[in-house]
Motif scaffolding. Structure first.
Motif, PDB file in Angstrom:
ATOM      1  N   ASP A  59       0.834  -1.210   0.000  1.00 29.88           N
ATOM      2  CA  ASP A  59       0.000   0.000   0.000  1.00 29.88           C
ATOM      3  C   ASP A  59       0.860   1.247   0.000  1.00 29.88           C
ATOM      4  O   ASP A  59       0.621   2.202  -0.757  1.00 29.88           O
ATOM      5  N   VAL A  60       1.880   1.242   0.871  1.00 24.57           N
ATOM      6  CA  VAL A  60       2.748   2.422   0.979  1.00 24.57           C
ATOM      7  C   VAL A  60       3.440   2.681  -0.353  1.00 24.57           C
ATOM      8  O   VAL A  60       3.441   3.806  -0.876  1.00 24.57           O
ATOM      9  N   THR A  61       4.035   1.614  -0.898  1.00 29.21           N
ATOM     10  CA  THR A  61       4.778   1.797  -2.149  1.00 29.21           C
ATOM     11  C   THR A  61       3.863   2.304  -3.258  1.00 29.21           C
ATOM     12  O   THR A  61       4.212   3.244  -3.984  1.00 29.21           O
ATOM     13  N   GLY A  62       2.678   1.695  -3.358  1.00 27.80           N
ATOM     14  CA  GLY A  62       1.753   2.129  -4.400  1.00 27.80           C
ATOM     15  C   GLY A  62       1.357   3.577  -4.246  1.00 27.80           C
ATOM     16  O   GLY A  62       1.355   4.360  -5.206  1.00 27.80           O
ATOM     17  N   CYS A  63       1.044   3.954  -2.994  1.00 30.86           N
ATOM     18  CA  CYS A  63       0.604   5.332  -2.774  1.00 30.86           C
ATOM     19  C   CYS A  63       1.708   6.305  -3.148  1.00 30.86           C
ATOM     20  O   CYS A  63       1.467   7.294  -3.855  1.00 30.86           O
ATOM     21  N   VAL A  64       2.938   6.017  -2.691  1.00 35.43           N
ATOM     22  CA  VAL A  64       4.005   6.991  -2.921  1.00 35.43           C
ATOM     23  C   VAL A  64       4.344   7.077  -4.399  1.00 35.43           C
ATOM     24  O   VAL A  64       4.529   8.178  -4.940  1.00 35.43           O
TER      25      VAL A  64
ATOM     26  N   ALA B  84       8.514  10.832   6.888  1.00 38.77           N
ATOM     27  CA  ALA B  84       7.581  10.608   5.780  1.00 38.77           C
ATOM     28  C   ALA B  84       8.120   9.577   4.811  1.00 38.77           C
ATOM     29  O   ALA B  84       7.367   8.823   4.210  1.00 38.77           O
ATOM     30  N   ILE B  85       9.446   9.548   4.654  1.00 41.02           N
ATOM     31  CA  ILE B  85      10.040   8.684   3.630  1.00 41.02           C
ATOM     32  C   ILE B  85      10.314   7.285   4.164  1.00 41.02           C
ATOM     33  O   ILE B  85      10.295   6.306   3.429  1.00 41.02           O
ATOM     34  N   LEU B  86      10.552   7.167   5.461  1.00 42.61           N
ATOM     35  CA  LEU B  86      10.968   5.894   6.050  1.00 42.61           C
ATOM     36  C   LEU B  86      10.088   4.704   5.689  1.00 42.61           C
ATOM     37  O   LEU B  86      10.614   3.654   5.303  1.00 42.61           O
ATOM     38  N   PRO B  87       8.735   4.809   5.773  1.00 42.77           N
ATOM     39  CA  PRO B  87       7.941   3.614   5.468  1.00 42.77           C
ATOM     40  C   PRO B  87       8.150   3.111   4.056  1.00 42.77           C
ATOM     41  O   PRO B  87       8.229   1.889   3.832  1.00 42.77           O
ATOM     42  N   LEU B  88       8.286   4.016   3.079  1.00 37.59           N
ATOM     43  CA  LEU B  88       8.507   3.580   1.704  1.00 37.59           C
ATOM     44  C   LEU B  88       9.776   2.762   1.602  1.00 37.59           C
ATOM     45  O   LEU B  88       9.808   1.668   1.024  1.00 37.59           O
TER      46      LEU B  88
END
Lengths: 109, 142
Positions: A59-64, B84-88
């Motif tokens: 989910d995170v990757t897709g959103c970003v 903000a960037i860490l989870p990605l």
């Protein structure tokens, strides 16, 4: 701002996620993908096993990635200028205030 | 004797009658030498100096405080951006790790296929907690 539309035939892809690009878009990521980030971090706090949090991670990757693609299509020049400035000054926000302001005017948070 | 001849003094009986030639003060004496202190009593008073310096120092400390507040906001901004960037980044690394681990397990299963009583990917610890691999990266992609 000048005209920053893309021609209807050509949609720009998401930019390559260097640290400069991610730091430049960090405020947008925090506001638009905050829920996914929070869900992922909560899952991680419960169980740090990578295999448990794959769905939230996706989910995170897709959103970003979709957010970066959208920013690149709405205001490519401003985003590119801001990313290049961050890249030059190694992600120092204070040294890129002008480009940051132009970016946030072109693509509001 | 020679002096008497050169000067032609009348009535000069001996050298002792010659006029005395010595270095001495000018007539009327030397002018007085100043040796007393002469520190002027004008200029700012002590209180004025203390007040002025405390004003300058106080203003300087205020500016330092303002600068520290500004630096604090900059640090907070940097931390917020990294949060903000860490989870990605963590999510991408997790996905990569799981991929690699699967490959590794398949290798292990192949190698240990004929060994009786070997559980592929068995946890080496007795607790159920997740522990990152202690022997370096799992077949890191070059």
């Amino acid at each position: 701002m000048g005209v920053e539309e893309t021609s209807p035939l050509q949609e720009r892809p998401a930019p390559i996620t260097t640290s400069a690009v991610l730091m430049a878009a960090s405020k947008h990521i925090a506001s638009k993908c905050g829920a996914q980030n929070r869900a992922f971090l909560d899952c991680k706090r419960n169980d740090p096993d990578p295999e448990r949090c794959l769905r939230q991670g996706q989910d995170v990757t897709g959103c970003v990635i979709s957010l970066l693609k959208e920013l690149n299509n709405k205001c490519p020049k401003a985003m590119d200028a801001y990313s290049k400035c961050m890249d030059y000054w190694t992600n120092e926000f204070e040294l890129c205030r002008k480009e940051q302001q132009e970016f946030e005017e072109a693509c509001p948070l | 004797m020679t002096e008497a001849m050169l000067r032609g003094q009348k009535g000069l009986a001996s050298v002792k009658d010659l006029p005395v030639r010595q270095d001495g003060p000018p007539p009327g004496g030397f002018p007085p030498v100043r040796y007393a202190r002469r520190i002027a009593n004008s200029g700012p008073s002590g209180l004025a100096v203390v007040l002025f310096s405390s004003v300058v120092i106080g203003w300087g400390m205020y500016q330092v405080g303002q600068g520290n507040l500004h630096r604090r906001t900059l640090k907070a901004e940097k931390i917020a951006a990294r949060q903000a960037i860490l989870p990605l980044i963590q999510a991408e690394e997790d996905a990569r790790f799981v991929r690699e681990k699967k490959k590794f397990m398949e290798e292990e299963a192949k190698i240990m296929a004929n060994v009786p009583g070997w559980k592929v990917g068995e946890n080496v610890y007795n607790s159920r907690r997740w522990m990152p691999p202690s022997t370096g990266k799992i077949r890191a992609e070059c």
